[in-house]
Motif scaffolding. Sequence first.
Motif, PDB file in Angstrom:
ATOM      1  N   VAL A 216       0.831  -1.210   0.000  1.00 39.24           N
ATOM      2  CA  VAL A 216       0.000   0.000   0.000  1.00 39.24           C
ATOM      3  C   VAL A 216       0.855   1.246   0.000  1.00 39.24           C
ATOM      4  CG1 VAL A 216      -1.747   1.271   1.332  1.00 39.24           C
ATOM      5  CG2 VAL A 216      -1.881  -1.209   1.158  1.00 39.24           C
ATOM      6  N   SER A 217       1.910   1.257   0.789  1.00 39.52           N
ATOM      7  CA  SER A 217       2.742   2.470   0.889  1.00 39.52           C
ATOM      8  C   SER A 217       3.415   2.798  -0.445  1.00 39.52           C
ATOM      9  CB  SER A 217       3.790   2.303   1.995  1.00 39.52           C
ATOM     10  OG  SER A 217       4.683   1.272   1.694  1.00 39.52           O
ATOM     11  N   LEU A 218       3.873   1.744  -1.128  1.00 38.02           N
ATOM     12  CA  LEU A 218       4.540   2.003  -2.430  1.00 38.02           C
ATOM     13  C   LEU A 218       3.545   2.545  -3.448  1.00 38.02           C
ATOM     14  CD1 LEU A 218       6.864  -1.127  -2.809  1.00 38.02           C
ATOM     15  CD2 LEU A 218       7.535   1.226  -2.314  1.00 38.02           C
ATOM     16  N   ILE A 219       2.361   1.951  -3.415  1.00 39.73           N
ATOM     17  CA  ILE A 219       1.352   2.390  -4.397  1.00 39.73           C
ATOM     18  C   ILE A 219       0.915   3.808  -4.078  1.00 39.73           C
ATOM     19  CG2 ILE A 219      -1.001   1.962  -5.248  1.00 39.73           C
ATOM     20  CD1 ILE A 219      -0.503  -1.033  -4.773  1.00 39.73           C
ATOM     21  N   SER A 220       0.701   4.088  -2.778  1.00 35.02           N
ATOM     22  CA  SER A 220       0.227   5.430  -2.421  1.00 35.02           C
ATOM     23  C   SER A 220       1.314   6.504  -2.653  1.00 35.02           C
ATOM     24  CB  SER A 220      -0.228   5.449  -0.964  1.00 35.02           C
ATOM     25  OG  SER A 220       0.824   5.114  -0.106  1.00 35.02           O
ATOM     26  N   ASN A 221       2.547   6.133  -2.531  1.00 34.05           N
ATOM     27  CA  ASN A 221       3.634   7.119  -2.715  1.00 34.05           C
ATOM     28  C   ASN A 221       4.066   7.284  -4.198  1.00 34.05           C
ATOM     29  OD1 ASN A 221       3.860   7.708   0.042  1.00 34.05           O
ATOM     30  ND2 ASN A 221       5.264   5.983   0.385  1.00 34.05           N
ATOM     31  N   TYR A 222       3.566   6.431  -5.046  1.00 36.70           N
ATOM     32  CA  TYR A 222       3.988   6.524  -6.465  1.00 36.70           C
ATOM     33  C   TYR A 222       3.490   7.830  -7.094  1.00 36.70           C
ATOM     34  CZ  TYR A 222       3.936   5.821 -11.506  1.00 36.70           C
ATOM     35  OH  TYR A 222       4.105   5.996 -12.864  1.00 36.70           O
TER      36      TYR A 222
END
Length: 555
Positions: A216-222
């Motif tokens: 989730v963090s990677l997707i939200s920070n992309y």
Amino acid sequence: MHPRRSIQQVLLCDLCETVPLQSHCEVCNINLCKACVGEHLSGSFERHNVMPYLQRKSTPNYPKCPEHAEKPCELHCENCDIHVCIKCVSSGKHEGHKLSEFPEKLSVKTQSLQKDLEELETRIYPRYEEMTYDVQTERADIETYYGKLKTAAEEEGELLEREINAIVKQRKSEIQEMKNKHLFTLYKNADEITQIITELRQIISDLKSILKSNDVSLISNYKSRNSEFRTLPPEIRVTLPSSTPQKINTDQLREMFGCLSPLSINTEHGGTVKLAEAVSSPLVKPLLDEPRLAAIIDTGYSGLYSVSCLSEDQVWTCGNNNTMKLLNLQSKLLTSIQTKSGDTPRDIAVTRDGDLVYTDYDSVRLVKNKKIRTVITLQDWVPHYVCSSASDDILVTMVSVYLKQSKVVRYSGSKEKQNIQFDDQGRPLYSSGYSYKFISENRNLDICVADWSARTVVVVNQSGKLRFRYTGHPSNTEQSFTPVGITTDSQSHILTADSENQRIHILDQDGQFLRYIHCDLRRPFGLCVDIRDSLFVAECDTAKVRKILYLSAQC
């Protein structure tokens, strides 16, 4: 050759043509042997006069009379202008006419023939021989001249070729420079695109990893960068250079190459060989009782040796350095020429074309348009003094390298035409040793040499035969006659500078003394006259040229 005509055979009888002749019949003008004499005397009723062959007279061979074949024509009828015999006269046909004897007519005609023969041998034939020699000389000069033109054309072609090669080299260099610049631009653009492709590949790989991870963090920070790459890098648009060759303009190329002046061949009137007695006399100019000084030219030398007229108011001079100077009557320096070798010139002369000739250590050189050309180069002889002849030949006095012989040589261009060294008895005409021997050609084509060492003026004719020697006037008792400079004028006077006695001797063309010129001269050395017979005297010690008027028509 007929046996009776050969000088190697015995002369034979004119009748039998087999037995040597012994007698001659004066009346019939035939040669006879002993046997044929009787037959000749008995075979005719004509009068004969037979005598031994060696006692024969020079009897004219009279023509036979056309009306009386048995009689010779011994008379000439002046009225009818025909030859006649005794029978013609006695017939009365020529009564009252003027008759002349053949010997008298023959004598006049013989004299005319003799004059024709003399003119042909001494004047006309030698002139044609000289023309033939001139043509041969000109042919050789033509070969050299046209060879130089061809060489000049080749050099001009090589020069143009070098210029064209330089232009081509420059053009190729410019093309290479453009190519390098073009390639550099393309390489730089390719590098930029390659970097972007690398970066895009990395982003694509990262996105795939994020999607697979469900982090989730990677997707939200992309953060998307697609908009950044939607704008493509600029495209390089290059307009390629082109070469537009110009059409070769042949006329302009020929103009660049230079042009040949047209060949002009003119056939001029060949002139006439004049009889000796028919040569027109120049305007008679009596000698002045008192010659008059007209001008003094300061040459600037410390020692002056020679002077030669270019015109009435311009003279070439040479002295004790390597510079020859052209000066006017006001002593203004107009032109100066330095010798090619750097040595002091021995003598100078001006040609009929106005060019300067001078003698160097081993050469005779011509100065034309300030350019020096070697005309004659000697090996065993050293040239001394020089003059230009009426035929535009060059006459040079010279001495052998060991100082044992002297001579005069005539040159046409670089070709030797005449060598004058000995008299008819084989004796030297000129003294040996290293001494002054100035030279001049007289109007009657005599060659006059002032031989200082021999204290003599030596004059030979055009053929090199000795005419006379002049050793000074009997009144010359104070000091020996010391002839140096020599010149001639339109009256065929011979003028020579007597340097030690400070005067000029004037002689007629046969060597008879006429008068002195004094004019307060100080060691007169070189002499020349201009076209108006003004005398120019080069004074050795003062280095001045004096212009002197000595003929009455000059004043």
